[in-house]
Write a protein that holds these residues in place. Structure first.
Motif, PDB file in Angstrom:
ATOM      1  N   ALA A 153       0.824  -1.207   0.000  1.00  0.00           N
ATOM      2  CA  ALA A 153       0.000   0.000   0.000  1.00  0.00           C
ATOM      3  C   ALA A 153       0.861   1.262   0.000  1.00  0.00           C
ATOM      4  O   ALA A 153       0.425   2.322  -0.474  1.00  0.00           O
ATOM      5  CB  ALA A 153      -0.918   0.001   1.220  1.00  0.00           C
ATOM      6  N   LYS A 154       2.079   1.151   0.516  1.00  0.00           N
ATOM      7  CA  LYS A 154       2.984   2.302   0.564  1.00  0.00           C
ATOM      8  C   LYS A 154       3.730   2.502  -0.746  1.00  0.00           C
ATOM      9  O   LYS A 154       4.009   3.638  -1.133  1.00  0.00           O
ATOM     10  CB  LYS A 154       3.978   2.126   1.711  1.00  0.00           C
ATOM     11  N   ILE A 155       4.049   1.388  -1.418  1.00  0.00           N
ATOM     12  CA  ILE A 155       4.816   1.546  -2.657  1.00  0.00           C
ATOM     13  C   ILE A 155       3.934   1.612  -3.900  1.00  0.00           C
ATOM     14  O   ILE A 155       4.398   2.008  -4.961  1.00  0.00           O
ATOM     15  CB  ILE A 155       5.868   0.430  -2.820  1.00  0.00           C
ATOM     16  N   ALA A 156       2.665   1.241  -3.763  1.00  0.00           N
ATOM     17  CA  ALA A 156       1.759   1.294  -4.919  1.00  0.00           C
ATOM     18  C   ALA A 156       0.434   1.957  -4.549  1.00  0.00           C
ATOM     19  O   ALA A 156      -0.640   1.402  -4.819  1.00  0.00           O
ATOM     20  CB  ALA A 156       1.522  -0.105  -5.467  1.00  0.00           C
ATOM     21  N   PRO A 157       0.470   3.150  -3.947  1.00  0.00           N
ATOM     22  CA  PRO A 157      -0.798   3.800  -3.550  1.00  0.00           C
ATOM     23  C   PRO A 157      -1.637   4.247  -4.731  1.00  0.00           C
ATOM     24  O   PRO A 157      -2.840   4.502  -4.585  1.00  0.00           O
ATOM     25  CB  PRO A 157      -0.309   5.011  -2.731  1.00  0.00           C
ATOM     26  N   ASP A 158      -1.019   4.337  -5.915  1.00  0.00           N
ATOM     27  CA  ASP A 158      -1.722   4.760  -7.120  1.00  0.00           C
ATOM     28  C   ASP A 158      -2.334   3.582  -7.887  1.00  0.00           C
ATOM     29  O   ASP A 158      -2.934   3.766  -8.940  1.00  0.00           O
ATOM     30  CB  ASP A 158      -0.781   5.538  -8.036  1.00  0.00           C
ATOM     31  N   PHE A 159      -2.168   2.357  -7.353  1.00  0.00           N
ATOM     32  CA  PHE A 159      -2.754   1.165  -7.970  1.00  0.00           C
ATOM     33  C   PHE A 159      -4.105   0.874  -7.332  1.00  0.00           C
ATOM     34  O   PHE A 159      -4.342   1.192  -6.168  1.00  0.00           O
ATOM     35  CB  PHE A 159      -1.831  -0.042  -7.790  1.00  0.00           C
ATOM     36  N   THR A 160      -4.981   0.226  -8.099  1.00  0.00           N
ATOM     37  CA  THR A 160      -6.306  -0.166  -7.607  1.00  0.00           C
ATOM     38  C   THR A 160      -6.293  -1.634  -7.207  1.00  0.00           C
ATOM     39  O   THR A 160      -5.782  -2.478  -7.949  1.00  0.00           O
ATOM     40  CB  THR A 160      -7.367   0.046  -8.705  1.00  0.00           C
ATOM     41  N   LEU A 161      -6.835  -1.922  -6.030  1.00  0.00           N
ATOM     42  CA  LEU A 161      -6.998  -3.321  -5.620  1.00  0.00           C
ATOM     43  C   LEU A 161      -8.176  -3.887  -6.406  1.00  0.00           C
ATOM     44  O   LEU A 161      -9.328  -3.536  -6.165  1.00  0.00           O
ATOM     45  CB  LEU A 161      -7.234  -3.421  -4.117  1.00  0.00           C
ATOM     46  N   LEU A 162      -7.873  -4.784  -7.334  1.00  0.00           N
ATOM     47  CA  LEU A 162      -8.901  -5.329  -8.214  1.00  0.00           C
ATOM     48  C   LEU A 162      -9.660  -6.464  -7.548  1.00  0.00           C
ATOM     49  O   LEU A 162     -10.887  -6.553  -7.667  1.00  0.00           O
ATOM     50  CB  LEU A 162      -8.239  -5.829  -9.505  1.00  0.00           C
ATOM     51  N   ASP A 163      -8.940  -7.359  -6.875  1.00  0.00           N
ATOM     52  CA  ASP A 163      -9.549  -8.523  -6.230  1.00  0.00           C
ATOM     53  C   ASP A 163      -8.803  -8.850  -4.953  1.00  0.00           C
ATOM     54  O   ASP A 163      -7.581  -8.659  -4.855  1.00  0.00           O
ATOM     55  CB  ASP A 163      -9.480  -9.754  -7.151  1.00  0.00           C
ATOM     56  N   ALA A 164      -9.534  -9.393  -3.983  1.00  0.00           N
ATOM     57  CA  ALA A 164      -8.928  -9.890  -2.741  1.00  0.00           C
ATOM     58  C   ALA A 164      -9.566 -11.231  -2.408  1.00  0.00           C
ATOM     59  O   ALA A 164     -10.792 -11.373  -2.486  1.00  0.00           O
ATOM     60  CB  ALA A 164      -9.137  -8.896  -1.603  1.00  0.00           C
ATOM     61  N   TRP A 165      -8.739 -12.191  -2.038  1.00  0.00           N
ATOM     62  CA  TRP A 165      -9.221 -13.540  -1.760  1.00  0.00           C
ATOM     63  C   TRP A 165      -8.555 -14.120  -0.519  1.00  0.00           C
ATOM     64  O   TRP A 165      -7.339 -13.964  -0.324  1.00  0.00           O
ATOM     65  CB  TRP A 165      -8.920 -14.472  -2.941  1.00  0.00           C
ATOM     66  N   ALA A 166      -9.360 -14.785   0.323  1.00  0.00           N
ATOM     67  CA  ALA A 166      -8.824 -15.635   1.387  1.00  0.00           C
ATOM     68  C   ALA A 166      -8.567 -16.994   0.756  1.00  0.00           C
ATOM     69  O   ALA A 166      -9.472 -17.607   0.194  1.00  0.00           O
ATOM     70  CB  ALA A 166      -9.833 -15.749   2.533  1.00  0.00           C
ATOM     71  N   LEU A 167      -7.341 -17.449   0.824  1.00  0.00           N
ATOM     72  CA  LEU A 167      -6.960 -18.688   0.142  1.00  0.00           C
ATOM     73  C   LEU A 167      -7.162 -19.895   1.060  1.00  0.00           C
ATOM     74  O   LEU A 167      -7.095 -19.774   2.289  1.00  0.00           O
ATOM     75  CB  LEU A 167      -5.496 -18.601  -0.291  1.00  0.00           C
ATOM     76  N   PRO A 168      -7.411 -21.073   0.481  1.00  0.00           N
ATOM     77  CA  PRO A 168      -7.653 -22.290   1.272  1.00  0.00           C
ATOM     78  C   PRO A 168      -6.350 -22.881   1.816  1.00  0.00           C
ATOM     79  O   PRO A 168      -6.028 -24.046   1.588  1.00  0.00           O
ATOM     80  CB  PRO A 168      -8.339 -23.225   0.271  1.00  0.00           C
TER      81      PRO A 168
END
Length: 215
Positions: free
Chosen positions: A16-31
């Motif tokens: 979040a500090k090095i890519a604040p200009d990027f959009t979080l497209l997807d987030a997943w809890a992995l199995p």
């Protein structure tokens, strides 16, 4: 399991500090669940997947089609250094603090830190994060993997975030076009494959198999 973006963004990640200009497209809890000592094994498994050779035939076909289109139109030319959209840097490694430079290569687990499956190049690694980037004619993207403590404090779960900056109209159209395929085919198949790989790892090492409620 798909997560709301806010669940991934609630943590003070380095990304979040090095890519604040990027959009979080997807987030997943992995199995993938385990103790604090399992993060290296989790990372090695999670960075080993080649989606072009996925177990799911539909997912495999989609990625092979994407790579074929990339070859036809020159989207994925590795010799071409494209600046991050709206920036002068060609790589997020230029934004890393000094103590993280080379961290993805200096802490090698098998070949996990050096892999670039699907065209991704490792960026950095901390005790609870790993990130890799990809740059092509459609997007500049980041794959972010994290080892997140659960409420008990002694158990952890793997989590994944995908960050992007599209390259103009082509990138925006590309992301719009692949959205239903990502959520209906690619991610569900990937979750199943990850779960099977983690289960197989526990079966192979029963003395360290620890969490029956992995999912």
């Amino acid at each position: 399991m798909r997560l709301p973006n806010s669940a991934h963004e609630a943590h003070p990640w380095v990304i979040a500090k090095i890519a604040p200009d990027f959009t979080l497209l997807d987030a997943w809890a992995l199995p993938v669940r385990g103790g604090p000592d399992d993060r290296d094994s989790a990372l090695e498994i999670l960075t080993s997947f080649d989606l072009a050779n996925a177990e799911c035939a539909a997912s495999r076909a989609l990625f092979r089609l994407r790579f074929r289109l990339g070859a036809w139109f020159g989207w994925d030319d590795p010799a071409r250094k494209r600046p991050i959209p709206g920036c002068t840097e060609t790589t997020l490694s230029a934004r890393l603090p000094d103590h993280l430079r080379g961290s993805a290569k200096s802490r090698v687990i098998g070949n996990a830190m050096q892999r670039a499956a699907g065209g991704f190049t490792p960026l950095y690694r901390t005790d609870d994060e790993w990130a890799a980037e990809i740059s092509n004619a459609t997007v500049h993207g980041v794959l972010h993997l994290a080892w997140v403590p659960e409420q008990s404090g002694d158990r952890y779960r793997a989590q994944m975030g995908v960050y992007v900056k599209p390259r103009g109209t082509l990138g925006e159209l590309y992301l719009m076009l692949i959205d239903p395929f990502r959520h209906l085919i690619v991610y569900p198949a990937l979750m199943r494959q990850i779960g099977r790989a983690w289960d197989a790892r526990d079966v192979a090492t029963p003395s360290t198999a620890r969490d029956p409620q992995r999912r």
